[in-house]
Design a protein around this motif. Structure first.
Motif, PDB file in Angstrom:
ATOM      1  N   VAL A 135      19.496   5.842  58.991  1.00  0.00           N
ATOM      2  CA  VAL A 135      20.284   6.177  57.746  1.00  0.00           C
ATOM      3  C   VAL A 135      19.941   7.508  57.041  1.00  0.00           C
ATOM      4  O   VAL A 135      20.752   7.718  56.245  1.00  0.00           O
ATOM      5  CB  VAL A 135      19.652   5.009  56.551  1.00  0.00           C
ATOM      6  N   GLY A 136      19.208   8.086  57.708  1.00  0.00           N
ATOM      7  CA  GLY A 136      18.932   9.578  57.097  1.00  0.00           C
ATOM      8  C   GLY A 136      19.646  10.732  57.842  1.00  0.00           C
ATOM      9  O   GLY A 136      18.998  11.891  57.667  1.00  0.00           O
ATOM     10  N   GLY A 137      20.570  10.483  58.519  1.00  0.00           N
ATOM     11  CA  GLY A 137      21.288  11.408  59.299  1.00  0.00           C
ATOM     12  C   GLY A 137      20.945  11.715  60.618  1.00  0.00           C
ATOM     13  O   GLY A 137      20.367  10.693  61.447  1.00  0.00           O
ATOM     14  N   PHE A 138      20.961  12.834  61.297  1.00  0.00           N
ATOM     15  CA  PHE A 138      20.739  13.165  62.413  1.00  0.00           C
ATOM     16  C   PHE A 138      19.224  13.210  62.762  1.00  0.00           C
ATOM     17  O   PHE A 138      18.222  13.691  62.016  1.00  0.00           O
ATOM     18  CB  PHE A 138      21.157  14.663  62.770  1.00  0.00           C
ATOM     19  N   THR A 139      18.644  12.493  63.990  1.00  0.00           N
ATOM     20  CA  THR A 139      17.283  12.229  63.867  1.00  0.00           C
ATOM     21  C   THR A 139      16.464  13.076  64.723  1.00  0.00           C
ATOM     22  O   THR A 139      15.318  13.243  64.697  1.00  0.00           O
ATOM     23  CB  THR A 139      17.244  10.781  64.746  1.00  0.00           C
ATOM     24  N   LEU A 140      17.321  14.245  65.244  1.00  0.00           N
ATOM     25  CA  LEU A 140      16.418  15.428  65.876  1.00  0.00           C
ATOM     26  C   LEU A 140      15.546  14.894  66.871  1.00  0.00           C
ATOM     27  O   LEU A 140      14.286  15.331  67.219  1.00  0.00           O
ATOM     28  CB  LEU A 140      15.913  16.333  64.869  1.00  0.00           C
ATOM     29  N   GLY A 141      15.831  13.670  67.689  1.00  0.00           N
ATOM     30  CA  GLY A 141      14.854  13.110  68.349  1.00  0.00           C
ATOM     31  C   GLY A 141      13.771  12.380  68.154  1.00  0.00           C
ATOM     32  O   GLY A 141      12.877  11.678  69.065  1.00  0.00           O
ATOM     33  N   ASN A 142      13.753  12.134  67.056  1.00  0.00           N
ATOM     34  CA  ASN A 142      12.383  11.326  66.258  1.00  0.00           C
ATOM     35  C   ASN A 142      11.006  11.974  66.636  1.00  0.00           C
ATOM     36  O   ASN A 142      10.310  11.146  66.824  1.00  0.00           O
ATOM     37  CB  ASN A 142      12.479   9.917  66.480  1.00  0.00           C
ATOM     38  N   LEU A 143      11.210  13.340  66.708  1.00  0.00           N
ATOM     39  CA  LEU A 143       9.875  14.057  67.495  1.00  0.00           C
ATOM     40  C   LEU A 143       8.904  14.586  66.209  1.00  0.00           C
ATOM     41  O   LEU A 143       8.051  15.099  66.480  1.00  0.00           O
ATOM     42  CB  LEU A 143      10.263  14.948  68.430  1.00  0.00           C
TER      43      LEU A 143
ATOM     44  N   GLY B  18      -1.027  16.805  81.246  1.00  0.00           N
ATOM     45  CA  GLY B  18       0.479  16.466  81.850  1.00  0.00           C
ATOM     46  C   GLY B  18       0.806  15.090  81.606  1.00  0.00           C
ATOM     47  O   GLY B  18       1.762  14.516  82.336  1.00  0.00           O
ATOM     48  N   LYS B  19       0.110  14.326  81.365  1.00  0.00           N
ATOM     49  CA  LYS B  19       0.316  12.885  80.934  1.00  0.00           C
ATOM     50  C   LYS B  19       1.036  12.675  79.676  1.00  0.00           C
ATOM     51  O   LYS B  19       1.189  13.625  78.825  1.00  0.00           O
ATOM     52  CB  LYS B  19      -0.918  12.023  80.909  1.00  0.00           C
ATOM     53  N   TYR B  20       1.703  11.530  79.489  1.00  0.00           N
ATOM     54  CA  TYR B  20       2.544  11.184  78.280  1.00  0.00           C
ATOM     55  C   TYR B  20       2.518   9.810  77.859  1.00  0.00           C
ATOM     56  O   TYR B  20       2.523   8.933  78.912  1.00  0.00           O
ATOM     57  CB  TYR B  20       3.797  11.875  78.414  1.00  0.00           C
ATOM     58  N   ALA B  21       2.903   9.506  76.707  1.00  0.00           N
ATOM     59  CA  ALA B  21       3.277   8.257  76.450  1.00  0.00           C
ATOM     60  C   ALA B  21       5.039   8.124  76.376  1.00  0.00           C
ATOM     61  O   ALA B  21       5.469   8.793  75.703  1.00  0.00           O
ATOM     62  CB  ALA B  21       2.483   7.778  74.944  1.00  0.00           C
ATOM     63  N   PRO B  22       5.347   7.070  77.181  1.00  0.00           N
ATOM     64  CA  PRO B  22       6.720   6.906  77.249  1.00  0.00           C
ATOM     65  C   PRO B  22       7.693   6.597  76.064  1.00  0.00           C
ATOM     66  O   PRO B  22       6.877   5.902  75.143  1.00  0.00           O
ATOM     67  CB  PRO B  22       7.137   5.989  78.309  1.00  0.00           C
ATOM     68  N   ALA B  23       8.714   6.791  75.657  1.00  0.00           N
ATOM     69  CA  ALA B  23       9.651   6.184  74.521  1.00  0.00           C
ATOM     70  C   ALA B  23       9.719   4.725  74.918  1.00  0.00           C
ATOM     71  O   ALA B  23       9.911   4.503  76.215  1.00  0.00           O
ATOM     72  CB  ALA B  23      10.898   6.990  74.534  1.00  0.00           C
ATOM     73  N   LEU B  24       9.727   3.813  73.760  1.00  0.00           N
ATOM     74  CA  LEU B  24      10.032   2.642  74.093  1.00  0.00           C
ATOM     75  C   LEU B  24      11.235   2.237  73.472  1.00  0.00           C
ATOM     76  O   LEU B  24      11.539   1.088  72.976  1.00  0.00           O
ATOM     77  CB  LEU B  24       9.064   1.705  73.055  1.00  0.00           C
ATOM     78  N   THR B  25      12.534   3.196  73.153  1.00  0.00           N
ATOM     79  CA  THR B  25      13.608   2.962  72.756  1.00  0.00           C
ATOM     80  C   THR B  25      14.598   2.206  73.610  1.00  0.00           C
ATOM     81  O   THR B  25      15.657   1.658  73.280  1.00  0.00           O
ATOM     82  CB  THR B  25      14.372   4.344  72.504  1.00  0.00           C
ATOM     83  N   GLU B  26      14.161   1.883  75.011  1.00  0.00           N
ATOM     84  CA  GLU B  26      15.091   1.159  75.750  1.00  0.00           C
ATOM     85  C   GLU B  26      14.282   0.215  76.464  1.00  0.00           C
ATOM     86  O   GLU B  26      14.606  -0.672  77.461  1.00  0.00           O
ATOM     87  CB  GLU B  26      15.824   1.918  76.795  1.00  0.00           C
TER      88      GLU B  26
ATOM     89  N   ALA C 139       8.564   5.215  68.073  1.00  0.00           N
ATOM     90  CA  ALA C 139       8.471   4.879  69.147  1.00  0.00           C
ATOM     91  C   ALA C 139       9.395   5.695  70.480  1.00  0.00           C
ATOM     92  O   ALA C 139       9.767   5.467  71.403  1.00  0.00           O
ATOM     93  CB  ALA C 139       8.976   3.373  69.537  1.00  0.00           C
ATOM     94  N   ALA C 140       9.225   7.112  69.888  1.00  0.00           N
ATOM     95  CA  ALA C 140      10.027   7.975  70.623  1.00  0.00           C
ATOM     96  C   ALA C 140       9.342   8.541  71.957  1.00  0.00           C
ATOM     97  O   ALA C 140       9.559   9.463  72.494  1.00  0.00           O
ATOM     98  CB  ALA C 140      10.569   9.196  69.867  1.00  0.00           C
ATOM     99  N   GLY C 141       8.053   8.347  71.901  1.00  0.00           N
ATOM    100  CA  GLY C 141       6.925   8.734  72.933  1.00  0.00           C
ATOM    101  C   GLY C 141       6.407  10.051  72.535  1.00  0.00           C
ATOM    102  O   GLY C 141       6.657  10.613  71.458  1.00  0.00           O
ATOM    103  N   GLY C 142       5.409  10.443  73.208  1.00  0.00           N
ATOM    104  CA  GLY C 142       4.760  11.901  72.982  1.00  0.00           C
ATOM    105  C   GLY C 142       3.647  12.240  73.995  1.00  0.00           C
ATOM    106  O   GLY C 142       3.530  11.599  74.975  1.00  0.00           O
ATOM    107  N   ALA C 143       3.475  13.419  74.041  1.00  0.00           N
ATOM    108  CA  ALA C 143       2.528  14.023  74.932  1.00  0.00           C
ATOM    109  C   ALA C 143       1.124  13.797  74.812  1.00  0.00           C
ATOM    110  O   ALA C 143       0.630  13.668  73.896  1.00  0.00           O
ATOM    111  CB  ALA C 143       2.692  15.747  74.926  1.00  0.00           C
ATOM    112  N   LEU C 144       0.414  13.867  75.903  1.00  0.00           N
ATOM    113  CA  LEU C 144      -0.780  13.368  76.060  1.00  0.00           C
ATOM    114  C   LEU C 144      -1.576  14.636  76.899  1.00  0.00           C
ATOM    115  O   LEU C 144      -0.971  15.827  76.900  1.00  0.00           O
ATOM    116  CB  LEU C 144      -1.310  12.106  76.732  1.00  0.00           C
TER     117      LEU C 144
END
Length: 267
Positions: free
Chosen positions: A230-238, A176-184, A168-173
Motif C-alpha cells: 500500500v506504500g507504492g513501489f517497494t524497491l525490493g523491500n531491501l 558470501g552466505k545469505y538468507a534467502p527470500a521467503l516471498t515464494e 522476508a525479502a532475504g539478506g546478506a550474511l
C-alpha cells in the motif's frame, strides 16, 4: 503421328504435381507419427503416475545420485556430511528446492530447479527416514495458514527478521552466505527450515517455538506473500539502502537538473 504425339504429351504428369503428392504424403506420415507418439507418451505418463515408488526405489535413486558424497551407509564422506538424524523432512526440503544434488562446492547451496520428480523425491526421503530417522512431515493443521497472523508477524520479527529481513525479502550474511527470500516459499518448506535448520539457519525446536508458534509464523508469511503493497513501489523491500540510493539518483539528480536548467535560462 500428330495425334499420337498430342496423346503422349497430354498423359505426362507435371513435376509440380509429383512434388505436391510427395509433400502431402510426408505431411500425412508426420501427422500419424506425431499422434502415435503423443498417445504412447500419455500412456507412459499414466502408467508412471499409477506406479507408487517404494523405499527400495528410493534406495536405488540414493545410491545412484547421492551416495558419492553422503556414503552408501549415509554416514558421510569427505565431500558430504552424515545424514543420520536428518530425517525425511530435511531430505525432501533439500531435493525439492534443488539445493541437492549439489552442482559445485561454494559458500552456500543455491536454490534451483529440482532434478527429481515429486514421487522420486518422496521415495528418496522415505529411504533416508528408514535408515536415519529424523524430523518428519507436519500435520495439515500446522501448515494450513489459518493461524494468528499478528502474533506470527511478531514472532518472525523477533526470531527471523535479523537474517531474512523484516519483509522476508532475504539478506546478506558473512563470507558470501545469505538468507534467502521467503516471498515464494511454500508452507511445508517454511516449517521444514524451522525444524531442520538448513545451512546457516538455526534449528527452532519445541523449546524455542511450539508447533502453534510455527503455524502462526507460517500464516504471517503466507499472508505477506498475498498482501498488496500500500506504500507504492517497494524497491525490493531491501530497506534504507535501496531507498537512499533511489533518493540520491532520482531525487538529488532531478534537483541538480532543474538548477542547471534555471541557470541556463537566466543566462
Amino acid at each position: 503421328m500428330a495425334r499420337e504425339k498430342k496423346r503422349r504429351s497430354g498423359g505426362r504428369r507435371s513435376p509440380l504435381a509429383a512434388a505436391a503428392l510427395i509433400g502431402a504424403g510426408l505431411m500425412i506420415t508426420g501427422a500419424v507419427y506425431a499422434g502415435a507418439s503423443a498417445a504412447f507418451a500419455a500412456t507412459d505418463t499414466q502408467a508412471a503416475a499409477s506406479t507408487q515408488l517404494t523405499v527400495e526405489d528410493g534406495e536405488k535413486l540414493f545410491t545412484a545420485n547421492c551416495a558419492t558424497c553422503h556414503g552408501l551407509d549415509l554416514q558421510g564422506t569427505a565431500d558430504g556430511p552424515s545424514l543420520y538424524g536428518v530425517g525425511e523432512l530435511a531430505a525432501e526440503f533439500q531435493l525439492s528446492t534443488g539445493r541437492m544434488p549439489l552442482q559445485m562446492q561454494g559458500p552456500q547451496a543455491p536454490q534451483k530447479e529440482p532434478q527429481f520428480t515429486e514421487e522420486q523425491i518422496r521415495a528418496i526421503a522415505s529411504y533416508v527416514q528408514s535408515v536415519a530417522p529424523g524430523p518428519t512431515y507436519p500435520s495439515d493443521h500446522t501448515i494450513d495458514g489459518e493461524g494468528d497472523v499478528a502474533k506470527g508477524a511478531e514472532l518472525f520479527r523477533v526470531n527471523c527478521a535479523m537474517c531474512h529481513n523484516v519483509s522476508a525479502a532475504g539478506g546478506a550474511l558473512t563470507e558470501g552466505k545469505y538468507a534467502p527470500a521467503l516471498t515464494e516459499t511454500s508452507a511445508l518448506h517454511m516449517y521444514a527450515a524451522m525444524v531442520t535448520g538448513p545451512q546457516n539457519m538455526p534449528v527452532f525446536g519445541d523449546m524455542n517455538l511450539s508447533d502453534e508458534d510455527k503455524r502462526d509464523i507460517i500464516s504471517a508469511l503466507l499472508f505477506q506473500q498475498k498482501a498488496v503493497p500500500v506504500g507504492g513501489f517497494t524497491l525490493g523491500n531491501l530497506g534504507p539502502v535501496s531507498e537512499g540510493l533511489f533518493v540520491w539518483i532520482f531525487g538529488i539528480g532531478a534537483l541538480v537538473a532543474i538548477t542547471v536548467w534555471i541557470t541556463a535560462k537566466s543566462n
